[in-house]
Design a protein around this motif. Structure first.
Motif, PDB file in Angstrom:
ATOM      1  N   UNK A 155       5.781  32.143  21.347  1.00 18.85           N
ATOM      2  CA  UNK A 155       6.735  31.049  21.169  1.00 18.85           C
ATOM      3  C   UNK A 155       6.600  30.074  22.318  1.00 18.85           C
ATOM      4  N   UNK A 156       7.105  28.867  22.123  1.00 12.33           N
ATOM      5  CA  UNK A 156       7.124  27.822  23.141  1.00 12.33           C
ATOM      6  C   UNK A 156       8.530  27.245  23.205  1.00 12.33           C
ATOM      7  N   UNK A 157       9.080  27.194  24.409  1.00 10.20           N
ATOM      8  CA  UNK A 157      10.436  26.688  24.628  1.00 10.20           C
ATOM      9  C   UNK A 157      10.354  25.560  25.635  1.00 10.20           C
ATOM     10  N   UNK A 158      11.047  24.451  25.353  1.00 11.67           N
ATOM     11  CA  UNK A 158      11.021  23.301  26.242  1.00 11.67           C
ATOM     12  C   UNK A 158      12.379  23.011  26.849  1.00 11.67           C
ATOM     13  N   UNK A 159      12.365  22.396  28.025  1.00  7.98           N
ATOM     14  CA  UNK A 159      13.564  21.922  28.697  1.00  7.98           C
ATOM     15  C   UNK A 159      13.434  20.416  28.872  1.00  7.98           C
ATOM     16  N   UNK A 160      14.323  19.661  28.203  1.00  9.31           N
ATOM     17  CA  UNK A 160      14.242  18.213  28.266  1.00  9.31           C
ATOM     18  C   UNK A 160      13.109  17.643  27.456  1.00  9.31           C
ATOM     19  N   UNK A 161      12.531  18.451  26.573  1.00 10.74           N
ATOM     20  CA  UNK A 161      11.416  18.020  25.730  1.00 10.74           C
ATOM     21  C   UNK A 161      11.781  18.265  24.271  1.00 10.74           C
ATOM     22  N   UNK A 162      11.596  17.256  23.441  1.00 13.01           N
ATOM     23  CA  UNK A 162      11.839  17.392  22.008  1.00 13.01           C
ATOM     24  C   UNK A 162      10.643  18.080  21.358  1.00 13.01           C
ATOM     25  N   UNK A 163      10.797  18.428  20.086  1.00 14.16           N
ATOM     26  CA  UNK A 163       9.703  19.070  19.365  1.00 14.16           C
ATOM     27  C   UNK A 163       8.475  18.169  19.314  1.00 14.16           C
TER      28      UNK A 163
END
Length: 504
Positions: free
Chosen positions: A140-148
Protein backbone atom coordinates in the motif's frame (compact mmCIF):
# COMPACT_ATOMS: atom_id res chain seq x y z
CA UNK A 1 18.30 5.87 23.68
CA UNK A 2 20.28 8.93 22.70
CA UNK A 3 24.05 8.54 22.95
CA UNK A 4 25.85 11.30 24.89
CA UNK A 5 29.30 12.08 23.38
CA UNK A 6 32.25 11.28 25.61
CA UNK A 7 33.65 14.76 25.38
CA UNK A 8 30.65 16.21 27.21
CA UNK A 9 30.38 13.54 29.88
CA UNK A 10 31.58 15.51 32.92
CA UNK A 11 31.08 15.16 36.63
CA UNK A 12 28.48 17.70 37.66
CA UNK A 13 29.51 17.23 41.29
CA UNK A 14 33.03 18.33 40.43
CA UNK A 15 31.68 21.45 38.78
CA UNK A 16 29.58 22.29 41.81
CA UNK A 17 32.55 21.70 44.11
CA UNK A 18 34.67 24.02 42.00
CA UNK A 19 32.02 26.70 42.35
CA UNK A 20 31.90 26.24 46.14
CA UNK A 21 35.70 26.48 46.41
CA UNK A 22 35.70 29.94 44.79
CA UNK A 23 36.53 32.80 47.10
CA UNK A 24 33.65 34.71 48.65
CA UNK A 25 34.98 37.95 47.31
CA UNK A 26 35.37 36.45 43.84
CA UNK A 27 31.78 35.24 43.97
CA UNK A 28 30.59 38.69 45.01
CA UNK A 29 32.57 40.22 42.19
CA UNK A 30 31.03 37.85 39.64
CA UNK A 31 27.52 38.49 40.91
CA UNK A 32 27.93 42.24 41.18
CA UNK A 33 25.34 44.15 39.10
CA UNK A 34 26.78 45.40 35.82
CA UNK A 35 27.08 49.16 35.48
CA UNK A 36 27.13 50.11 39.19
CA UNK A 37 30.14 52.00 40.50
CA UNK A 38 32.51 50.51 43.01
CA UNK A 39 31.63 53.28 45.47
CA UNK A 40 27.97 52.29 45.41
CA UNK A 41 28.74 48.64 45.83
CA UNK A 42 31.37 49.06 48.57
CA UNK A 43 30.33 48.64 52.23
CA UNK A 44 29.77 51.85 54.26
CA UNK A 45 29.99 52.58 58.00
CA UNK A 46 27.61 54.94 59.77
CA UNK A 47 28.60 58.63 60.02
CA UNK A 48 29.78 59.84 63.43
CA UNK A 49 29.98 63.59 64.45
CA UNK A 50 29.96 64.73 60.90
CA UNK A 51 32.95 62.62 59.94
CA UNK A 52 32.66 60.85 56.62
CA UNK A 53 33.32 57.26 57.44
CA UNK A 54 33.71 56.19 53.85
CA UNK A 55 36.51 53.71 53.51
CA UNK A 56 38.14 52.62 50.30
CA UNK A 57 37.27 49.21 48.98
CA UNK A 58 39.68 46.38 49.55
CA UNK A 59 42.35 45.86 46.97
CA UNK A 60 41.07 42.46 45.92
CA UNK A 61 37.55 43.71 45.12
CA UNK A 62 36.91 43.73 41.37
CA UNK A 63 36.11 46.98 39.75
CA UNK A 64 33.05 47.77 37.64
CA UNK A 65 32.61 45.95 34.34
CA UNK A 66 32.42 47.97 31.15
CA UNK A 67 28.99 48.30 29.64
CA UNK A 68 30.03 46.46 26.48
CA UNK A 69 31.30 43.38 28.31
CA UNK A 70 28.87 40.48 29.01
CA UNK A 71 29.31 38.50 32.18
CA UNK A 72 30.65 35.02 31.46
CA UNK A 73 28.32 32.03 31.84
CA UNK A 74 28.67 30.03 35.03
CA UNK A 75 30.75 26.85 34.72
CA UNK A 76 28.61 23.92 33.51
CA UNK A 77 25.87 26.05 31.92
CA UNK A 78 26.64 24.66 28.47
CA UNK A 79 26.51 21.11 29.79
CA UNK A 80 23.21 21.78 31.52
CA UNK A 81 21.73 23.27 28.36
CA UNK A 82 22.73 20.21 26.38
CA UNK A 83 21.35 17.85 28.98
CA UNK A 84 18.08 19.80 29.01
CA UNK A 85 17.92 19.54 25.23
CA UNK A 86 18.47 15.79 25.33
CA UNK A 87 15.81 15.33 28.00
CA UNK A 88 13.40 17.33 25.86
CA UNK A 89 14.21 15.22 22.80
CA UNK A 90 13.73 11.99 24.73
CA UNK A 91 10.39 13.21 26.08
CA UNK A 92 9.21 14.13 22.59
CA UNK A 93 10.38 10.79 21.20
CA UNK A 94 8.61 8.89 23.98
CA UNK A 95 5.34 10.72 23.35
CA UNK A 96 5.47 10.10 19.60
CA UNK A 97 6.28 6.40 20.01
CA UNK A 98 3.47 6.04 22.56
CA UNK A 99 1.01 7.49 20.06
CA UNK A 100 2.33 5.17 17.37
CA UNK A 101 1.97 1.95 19.37
CA UNK A 102 -1.67 2.80 20.08
CA UNK A 103 -2.54 2.37 16.39
CA UNK A 104 -4.15 -0.97 15.58
CA UNK A 105 -4.22 -0.98 11.76
CA UNK A 106 -1.56 -0.55 9.09
CA UNK A 107 -3.18 2.52 7.57
CA UNK A 108 -3.42 4.26 10.94
CA UNK A 109 0.17 3.37 11.80
CA UNK A 110 1.51 4.65 8.48
CA UNK A 111 -0.47 7.88 8.81
CA UNK A 112 0.87 8.42 12.34
CA UNK A 113 4.40 7.69 11.14
CA UNK A 114 4.11 10.36 8.46
CA UNK A 115 2.63 12.95 10.84
CA UNK A 116 5.23 12.42 13.56
CA UNK A 117 8.08 12.25 11.07
CA UNK A 118 7.05 15.47 9.39
CA UNK A 119 7.24 17.22 12.76
CA UNK A 120 10.67 15.75 13.50
CA UNK A 121 12.30 16.56 10.16
CA UNK A 122 10.40 19.81 9.56
CA UNK A 123 8.62 18.81 6.35
CA UNK A 124 5.03 19.49 5.37
CA UNK A 125 4.35 16.53 3.08
CA UNK A 126 5.38 12.91 2.90
CA UNK A 127 4.70 9.46 1.52
CA UNK A 128 5.06 5.97 2.98
CA UNK A 129 5.32 2.95 0.70
CA UNK A 130 4.70 -0.47 2.24
CA UNK A 131 6.14 -3.22 0.06
CA UNK A 132 7.53 -6.21 2.04
CA UNK A 133 10.57 -7.78 0.43
CA UNK A 134 9.18 -11.32 0.73
CA UNK A 135 6.41 -10.43 -1.72
CA UNK A 136 3.64 -11.74 0.54
CA UNK A 137 2.07 -8.32 1.00
CA UNK A 138 0.22 -6.32 1.92
CA UNK A 139 1.35 -3.51 -0.38
CA UNK A 140 0.00 0.00 0.00
CA UNK A 141 0.96 3.66 -0.37
CA UNK A 142 -0.13 6.35 2.08
CA UNK A 143 0.42 10.07 1.58
CA UNK A 144 0.54 13.09 3.88
CA UNK A 145 -0.55 16.32 2.22
CA UNK A 146 -0.69 14.52 -1.13
CA UNK A 147 -3.86 13.74 -3.08
CA UNK A 148 -4.35 10.54 -5.05
CA UNK A 149 -3.42 12.38 -8.23
CA UNK A 150 -0.18 13.58 -6.60
CA UNK A 151 0.71 10.04 -5.56
CA UNK A 152 -0.03 8.84 -9.07
CA UNK A 153 2.26 11.49 -10.54
CA UNK A 154 5.10 10.51 -8.21
CA UNK A 155 4.67 6.86 -9.12
CA UNK A 156 5.24 7.72 -12.80
CA UNK A 157 8.86 8.55 -11.95
CA UNK A 158 11.21 5.57 -12.50
CA UNK A 159 11.92 3.91 -9.17
CA UNK A 160 15.67 4.07 -9.66
CA UNK A 161 15.45 7.88 -9.97
CA UNK A 162 13.95 8.43 -6.51
CA UNK A 163 15.55 7.91 -3.12
CA UNK A 164 12.69 5.82 -1.74
CA UNK A 165 12.62 3.80 -4.97
CA UNK A 166 16.28 2.90 -4.59
CA UNK A 167 15.56 1.81 -1.02
CA UNK A 168 12.71 -0.42 -2.22
CA UNK A 169 15.04 -1.97 -4.79
CA UNK A 170 17.57 -2.73 -2.08
CA UNK A 171 20.16 -0.24 -3.33
CA UNK A 172 22.19 2.03 -1.04
CA UNK A 173 21.05 5.64 -1.06
CA UNK A 174 22.01 8.63 1.09
CA UNK A 175 18.35 9.46 1.62
CA UNK A 176 18.78 13.22 1.64
CA UNK A 177 18.34 15.31 -1.51
CA UNK A 178 18.57 18.92 -0.26
CA UNK A 179 17.98 20.55 -3.66
CA UNK A 180 16.30 18.37 -6.25
CA UNK A 181 15.95 21.01 -8.93
CA UNK A 182 19.67 21.88 -8.81
CA UNK A 183 20.91 18.32 -8.37
CA UNK A 184 23.17 17.16 -11.17
CA UNK A 185 22.14 13.96 -12.90
CA UNK A 186 18.54 14.05 -11.65
CA UNK A 187 16.11 12.24 -13.92
CA UNK A 188 14.19 14.79 -16.04
CA UNK A 189 10.90 13.09 -15.23
CA UNK A 190 11.62 13.41 -11.51
CA UNK A 191 12.51 17.09 -11.89
CA UNK A 192 9.31 17.71 -13.85
CA UNK A 193 7.08 16.03 -11.26
CA UNK A 194 8.85 17.82 -8.39
CA UNK A 195 8.35 21.19 -10.06
CA UNK A 196 4.70 20.44 -10.79
CA UNK A 197 3.90 19.34 -7.24
CA UNK A 198 5.99 22.08 -5.68
CA UNK A 199 8.56 20.22 -3.63
CA UNK A 200 12.25 21.04 -3.88
CA UNK A 201 13.93 18.58 -1.49
CA UNK A 202 13.34 15.15 0.01
CA UNK A 203 14.57 12.97 2.84
CA UNK A 204 13.93 9.21 2.77
CA UNK A 205 14.53 6.39 5.22
CA UNK A 206 14.02 2.60 4.92
CA UNK A 207 11.44 0.69 6.93
CA UNK A 208 13.42 -2.36 7.97
CA UNK A 209 11.75 -5.18 9.84
CA UNK A 210 15.17 -6.25 11.13
CA UNK A 211 14.89 -3.36 13.57
CA UNK A 212 12.45 -5.45 15.57
CA UNK A 213 15.33 -7.62 16.72
CA UNK A 214 17.07 -4.60 18.19
CA UNK A 215 13.95 -3.63 20.14
CA UNK A 216 13.36 -7.14 21.44
CA UNK A 217 10.15 -7.69 19.46
CA UNK A 218 9.21 -10.31 16.91
CA UNK A 219 7.99 -9.38 13.50
CA UNK A 220 8.52 -9.61 9.77
CA UNK A 221 12.26 -9.73 9.01
CA UNK A 222 13.68 -7.84 6.05
CA UNK A 223 12.68 -4.70 4.24
CA UNK A 224 9.11 -3.54 4.72
CA UNK A 225 9.18 -0.41 2.58
CA UNK A 226 10.33 3.18 2.71
CA UNK A 227 9.16 6.56 3.92
CA UNK A 228 10.02 9.91 2.34
CA UNK A 229 9.30 13.48 3.42
CA UNK A 230 9.09 16.36 0.94
CA UNK A 231 10.19 19.97 1.52
CA UNK A 232 8.69 22.95 -0.23
CA UNK A 233 12.09 24.69 -0.31
CA UNK A 234 15.66 23.37 -0.58
CA UNK A 235 16.41 21.98 2.89
CA UNK A 236 17.55 18.95 4.82
CA UNK A 237 17.33 17.93 8.48
CA UNK A 238 20.29 18.74 10.70
CA UNK A 239 22.24 16.14 12.68
CA UNK A 240 19.96 16.37 15.70
CA UNK A 241 16.80 15.86 13.65
CA UNK A 242 18.38 12.95 11.78
CA UNK A 243 19.25 11.32 15.07
CA UNK A 244 15.67 11.63 16.35
CA UNK A 245 13.97 10.47 13.17
CA UNK A 246 16.35 7.52 12.93
CA UNK A 247 15.36 6.27 16.39
CA UNK A 248 11.69 6.89 15.71
CA UNK A 249 11.67 5.02 12.38
CA UNK A 250 13.44 2.06 14.00
CA UNK A 251 10.61 1.64 16.49
CA UNK A 252 8.01 2.38 13.81
CA UNK A 253 9.39 -0.39 11.59
CA UNK A 254 9.13 -2.90 14.45
CA UNK A 255 5.51 -1.88 15.09
CA UNK A 256 4.66 -2.08 11.39
CA UNK A 257 6.22 -5.55 11.19
CA UNK A 258 3.86 -6.77 13.91
CA UNK A 259 0.87 -5.24 12.15
CA UNK A 260 1.90 -6.84 8.84
CA UNK A 261 2.06 -10.25 10.51
CA UNK A 262 -1.33 -9.66 12.12
CA UNK A 263 -2.96 -8.62 8.85
CA UNK A 264 -1.50 -11.62 7.07
CA UNK A 265 -2.83 -13.96 9.73
CA UNK A 266 -6.27 -12.39 9.53
CA UNK A 267 -6.28 -12.68 5.75
CA UNK A 268 -5.34 -16.36 5.96
CA UNK A 269 -8.04 -17.07 8.52
CA UNK A 270 -10.63 -15.23 6.42
CA UNK A 271 -9.61 -17.28 3.39
CA UNK A 272 -9.91 -20.56 5.26
CA UNK A 273 -13.26 -19.51 6.71
CA UNK A 274 -14.65 -18.62 3.32
CA UNK A 275 -13.51 -21.95 1.94
CA UNK A 276 -15.33 -23.80 4.73
CA UNK A 277 -18.58 -21.90 4.11
CA UNK A 278 -20.80 -22.09 1.03
CA UNK A 279 -19.19 -20.39 -1.95
CA UNK A 280 -22.66 -19.44 -3.22
CA UNK A 281 -26.24 -19.92 -2.12
CA UNK A 282 -28.53 -22.25 -4.11
CA UNK A 283 -31.37 -20.99 -6.28
CA UNK A 284 -34.61 -22.68 -5.33
CA UNK A 285 -37.98 -21.57 -6.79
CA UNK A 286 -40.20 -19.79 -4.32
CA UNK A 287 -37.49 -18.45 -2.02
CA UNK A 288 -34.70 -15.85 -2.12
CA UNK A 289 -31.63 -16.27 0.05
CA UNK A 290 -28.96 -13.93 1.41
CA UNK A 291 -26.20 -14.44 3.97
CA UNK A 292 -23.89 -12.15 5.90
CA UNK A 293 -20.89 -13.50 7.78
CA UNK A 294 -18.36 -11.49 9.78
CA UNK A 295 -15.70 -13.66 11.29
CA UNK A 296 -13.54 -13.23 14.36
CA UNK A 297 -9.99 -12.04 13.47
CA UNK A 298 -8.50 -15.18 15.05
CA UNK A 299 -11.12 -17.41 13.45
CA UNK A 300 -14.46 -18.22 15.00
CA UNK A 301 -16.77 -21.19 14.88
CA UNK A 302 -20.03 -19.65 13.58
CA UNK A 303 -21.34 -21.02 10.31
CA UNK A 304 -24.37 -21.23 8.04
CA UNK A 305 -25.53 -23.47 5.24
CA UNK A 306 -28.25 -23.74 2.61
CA UNK A 307 -28.54 -26.87 0.48
CA UNK A 308 -31.15 -28.00 -2.03
CA UNK A 309 -32.92 -31.24 -1.15
CA UNK A 310 -35.05 -33.65 -3.18
CA UNK A 311 -38.52 -32.66 -4.39
CA UNK A 312 -37.77 -28.93 -4.42
CA UNK A 313 -37.11 -28.75 -0.70
CA UNK A 314 -34.43 -26.65 0.95
CA UNK A 315 -32.34 -27.18 4.06
CA UNK A 316 -31.35 -24.12 6.10
CA UNK A 317 -28.88 -24.32 8.98
CA UNK A 318 -26.90 -22.03 11.28
CA UNK A 319 -24.65 -23.01 14.15
CA UNK A 320 -21.81 -22.08 16.42
CA UNK A 321 -18.85 -24.09 17.73
CA UNK A 322 -17.26 -23.20 21.04
CA UNK A 323 -13.80 -21.65 21.01
CA UNK A 324 -11.84 -19.69 18.43
CA UNK A 325 -8.78 -20.11 16.29
CA UNK A 326 -7.77 -22.85 13.84
CA UNK A 327 -9.17 -25.66 16.02
CA UNK A 328 -12.60 -24.04 16.09
CA UNK A 329 -12.47 -23.53 12.33
CA UNK A 330 -11.63 -27.20 11.79
CA UNK A 331 -14.43 -28.33 14.12
CA UNK A 332 -16.87 -26.02 12.36
CA UNK A 333 -15.94 -27.51 8.97
CA UNK A 334 -16.43 -31.06 10.22
CA UNK A 335 -19.76 -30.24 11.86
CA UNK A 336 -21.13 -28.50 8.79
CA UNK A 337 -20.07 -31.34 6.49
CA UNK A 338 -21.68 -33.91 8.77
CA UNK A 339 -24.93 -31.95 8.97
CA UNK A 340 -25.11 -31.79 5.17
CA UNK A 341 -24.82 -35.57 4.98
CA UNK A 342 -27.49 -36.12 7.62
CA UNK A 343 -29.79 -33.57 5.94
CA UNK A 344 -29.61 -35.39 2.62
CA UNK A 345 -30.46 -38.71 4.28
CA UNK A 346 -33.19 -37.61 6.70
CA UNK A 347 -33.78 -33.89 6.18
CA UNK A 348 -37.55 -34.17 6.52
CA UNK A 349 -37.01 -34.85 10.21
CA UNK A 350 -34.88 -32.05 11.69
CA UNK A 351 -34.88 -33.74 15.09
CA UNK A 352 -33.22 -36.85 13.60
CA UNK A 353 -30.62 -34.67 11.85
CA UNK A 354 -29.61 -32.93 15.06
CA UNK A 355 -29.74 -36.17 17.04
CA UNK A 356 -27.21 -37.73 14.69
CA UNK A 357 -25.07 -34.61 14.92
CA UNK A 358 -25.21 -34.75 18.73
CA UNK A 359 -24.04 -38.36 18.76
CA UNK A 360 -21.21 -37.62 16.36
CA UNK A 361 -19.96 -34.66 18.38
CA UNK A 362 -20.15 -36.53 21.66
CA UNK A 363 -18.15 -39.46 20.27
CA UNK A 364 -15.52 -37.61 18.25
CA UNK A 365 -15.04 -34.38 20.23
CA UNK A 366 -16.30 -34.91 23.78
CA UNK A 367 -14.59 -31.74 25.06
CA UNK A 368 -16.37 -29.44 22.62
CA UNK A 369 -19.92 -28.06 22.57
CA UNK A 370 -21.92 -26.48 19.79
CA UNK A 371 -25.30 -24.98 19.03
CA UNK A 372 -27.22 -25.62 15.84
CA UNK A 373 -30.55 -24.94 14.19
CA UNK A 374 -31.81 -26.88 11.17
CA UNK A 375 -34.94 -26.06 9.16
CA UNK A 376 -36.53 -28.20 6.45
CA UNK A 377 -38.30 -25.77 4.09
CA UNK A 378 -40.81 -26.48 1.32
CA UNK A 379 -40.95 -23.15 -0.57
CA UNK A 380 -43.86 -24.24 -2.77
CA UNK A 381 -46.02 -24.77 0.30
CA UNK A 382 -44.38 -21.99 2.34
CA UNK A 383 -43.85 -24.43 5.18
CA UNK A 384 -40.90 -24.84 7.52
CA UNK A 385 -40.16 -27.54 10.08
CA UNK A 386 -37.22 -26.74 12.35
CA UNK A 387 -35.43 -27.96 15.43
CA UNK A 388 -32.76 -26.29 17.50
CA UNK A 389 -30.15 -27.35 20.02
CA UNK A 390 -29.31 -24.49 22.35
CA UNK A 391 -29.72 -21.99 19.52
CA UNK A 392 -31.47 -18.63 19.29
CA UNK A 393 -35.00 -18.66 17.78
CA UNK A 394 -35.60 -17.44 14.20
CA UNK A 395 -37.23 -14.08 13.55
CA UNK A 396 -40.05 -13.51 11.05
CA UNK A 397 -39.94 -10.09 9.36
CA UNK A 398 -42.99 -8.97 7.37
CA UNK A 399 -45.22 -5.99 6.68
CA UNK A 400 -47.85 -7.07 9.19
CA UNK A 401 -45.73 -8.73 11.84
CA UNK A 402 -42.23 -8.99 13.26
CA UNK A 403 -42.04 -11.80 15.78
CA UNK A 404 -39.85 -14.61 17.06
CA UNK A 405 -40.72 -18.20 16.26
CA UNK A 406 -41.60 -20.09 19.43
CA UNK A 407 -39.19 -23.02 19.59
CA UNK A 408 -38.71 -25.66 22.26
CA UNK A 409 -35.81 -25.22 24.66
CA UNK A 410 -32.90 -27.62 24.39
CA UNK A 411 -29.35 -27.87 25.64
CA UNK A 412 -26.45 -27.40 23.17
CA UNK A 413 -24.96 -30.28 21.24
CA UNK A 414 -22.48 -32.24 23.32
CA UNK A 415 -24.44 -31.64 26.53
CA UNK A 416 -27.51 -33.82 25.90
CA UNK A 417 -28.08 -37.20 27.51
CA UNK A 418 -31.04 -37.71 25.18
CA UNK A 419 -32.97 -35.56 22.76
CA UNK A 420 -35.45 -33.40 24.61
CA UNK A 421 -36.94 -30.82 22.24
CA UNK A 422 -39.46 -31.62 19.50
CA UNK A 423 -39.57 -29.89 16.15
CA UNK A 424 -41.71 -26.84 15.39
CA UNK A 425 -43.72 -26.20 12.22
CA UNK A 426 -44.80 -22.77 10.95
CA UNK A 427 -45.82 -21.14 7.68
CA UNK A 428 -44.52 -17.69 6.66
CA UNK A 429 -46.82 -15.40 4.71
CA UNK A 430 -46.00 -14.35 1.12
CA UNK A 431 -43.30 -11.68 1.17
CA UNK A 432 -42.12 -12.47 4.69
CA UNK A 433 -38.46 -13.09 5.52
CA UNK A 434 -37.25 -15.67 8.01
CA UNK A 435 -34.05 -14.49 9.67
CA UNK A 436 -31.68 -17.10 11.13
CA UNK A 437 -28.73 -15.77 13.13
CA UNK A 438 -26.12 -16.71 15.72
CA UNK A 439 -25.90 -15.35 19.24
CA UNK A 440 -22.80 -13.34 18.29
CA UNK A 441 -25.15 -10.72 16.86
CA UNK A 442 -26.71 -10.33 20.29
CA UNK A 443 -23.51 -10.51 22.33
CA UNK A 444 -21.72 -7.88 20.26
CA UNK A 445 -24.20 -5.26 21.45
CA UNK A 446 -22.89 -5.57 25.02
CA UNK A 447 -26.43 -5.56 26.39
CA UNK A 448 -28.07 -8.24 28.55
CA UNK A 449 -29.67 -10.93 26.43
CA UNK A 450 -33.24 -9.82 27.04
CA UNK A 451 -32.41 -6.28 25.98
CA UNK A 452 -30.40 -7.55 22.99
CA UNK A 453 -33.40 -9.58 21.83
CA UNK A 454 -35.54 -6.46 22.10
CA UNK A 455 -33.00 -4.46 20.07
CA UNK A 456 -32.97 -7.13 17.37
CA UNK A 457 -36.77 -7.12 17.22
CA UNK A 458 -36.81 -3.32 16.90
CA UNK A 459 -34.12 -3.38 14.21
CA UNK A 460 -36.06 -5.92 12.15
CA UNK A 461 -39.33 -4.01 12.60
CA UNK A 462 -37.69 -0.81 11.33
CA UNK A 463 -36.66 -2.26 7.95
CA UNK A 464 -37.96 0.17 5.29
CA UNK A 465 -40.79 -1.10 3.14
CA UNK A 466 -38.71 -0.79 -0.03
CA UNK A 467 -36.02 -3.07 1.46
CA UNK A 468 -38.36 -5.84 2.57
CA UNK A 469 -38.41 -7.32 -0.92
CA UNK A 470 -34.67 -8.02 -0.80
CA UNK A 471 -33.39 -10.41 1.91
CA UNK A 472 -29.89 -8.97 1.54
CA UNK A 473 -31.20 -5.48 2.27
CA UNK A 474 -33.02 -6.82 5.33
CA UNK A 475 -29.83 -8.40 6.66
CA UNK A 476 -27.79 -5.25 5.97
CA UNK A 477 -30.31 -3.04 7.73
CA UNK A 478 -30.29 -5.28 10.80
CA UNK A 479 -26.48 -5.24 10.90
CA UNK A 480 -26.29 -1.46 10.53
CA UNK A 481 -28.84 -0.98 13.28
CA UNK A 482 -27.41 -3.49 15.72
CA UNK A 483 -23.69 -2.81 15.16
CA UNK A 484 -23.38 0.68 13.65
CA UNK A 485 -19.75 1.22 14.78
CA UNK A 486 -18.45 -2.16 13.59
CA UNK A 487 -19.93 -2.41 10.13
CA UNK A 488 -16.62 -1.86 8.30
CA UNK A 489 -14.26 -3.37 10.87
CA UNK A 490 -13.41 -6.93 11.87
CA UNK A 491 -15.44 -8.27 14.77
CA UNK A 492 -13.17 -8.57 17.81
CA UNK A 493 -15.27 -10.62 20.20
CA UNK A 494 -17.82 -12.85 18.45
CA UNK A 495 -18.62 -14.12 14.99
CA UNK A 496 -21.79 -12.75 13.44
CA UNK A 497 -23.87 -14.82 11.03
CA UNK A 498 -27.15 -13.84 9.36
CA UNK A 499 -29.08 -16.08 6.96
CA UNK A 500 -32.21 -14.52 5.47
CA UNK A 501 -34.82 -16.44 3.45
CA UNK A 502 -37.64 -14.48 1.81
CA UNK A 503 -40.64 -16.54 0.63
CA UNK A 504 -42.60 -15.46 -2.44
Amino acid sequence: MLDIPHRVRVHVDALLAAQIDMGVCDAQARNAPVGKSAAMSAPRLPKVAGIDSTVPGPAHTAGPLPDDVVAPSPPGALIQDRLAGWVSDLTTLHELIDRLVRTATLDDALAELLRAGSALVGARRGMAVLEPADGLGPATTVGLGLAHADLGSIETVPRSATSYGRILDGLPDPGAHPDLLAEAGLDPRHREVAARLGYAASYALPLDGQGSAATGESGTAGRLGAVVWLYDEPAEPDERRRHLIGHYVTYAAAHLARLVELQRARAQIATVTEELLPSRLPRVPGVQLAARHRTHPRGGGDWYDALPLPEGALGLAVGSVSGSGPSALAAMGRLRASLRAYAVMEGEDPVAVLSDLELLLRLTEPARTATALFAYAEPGLRKLVLAGAGHTPPLIVGERRTEYVETSLSAPLGMLSCWEAPSVEFAPEPGETVLLYTDGLLRRTGDPMDRAFARLHAAAASVPKADREDPGAVADHVLRTMLPEELDRPVEGEDVVLLAARFD
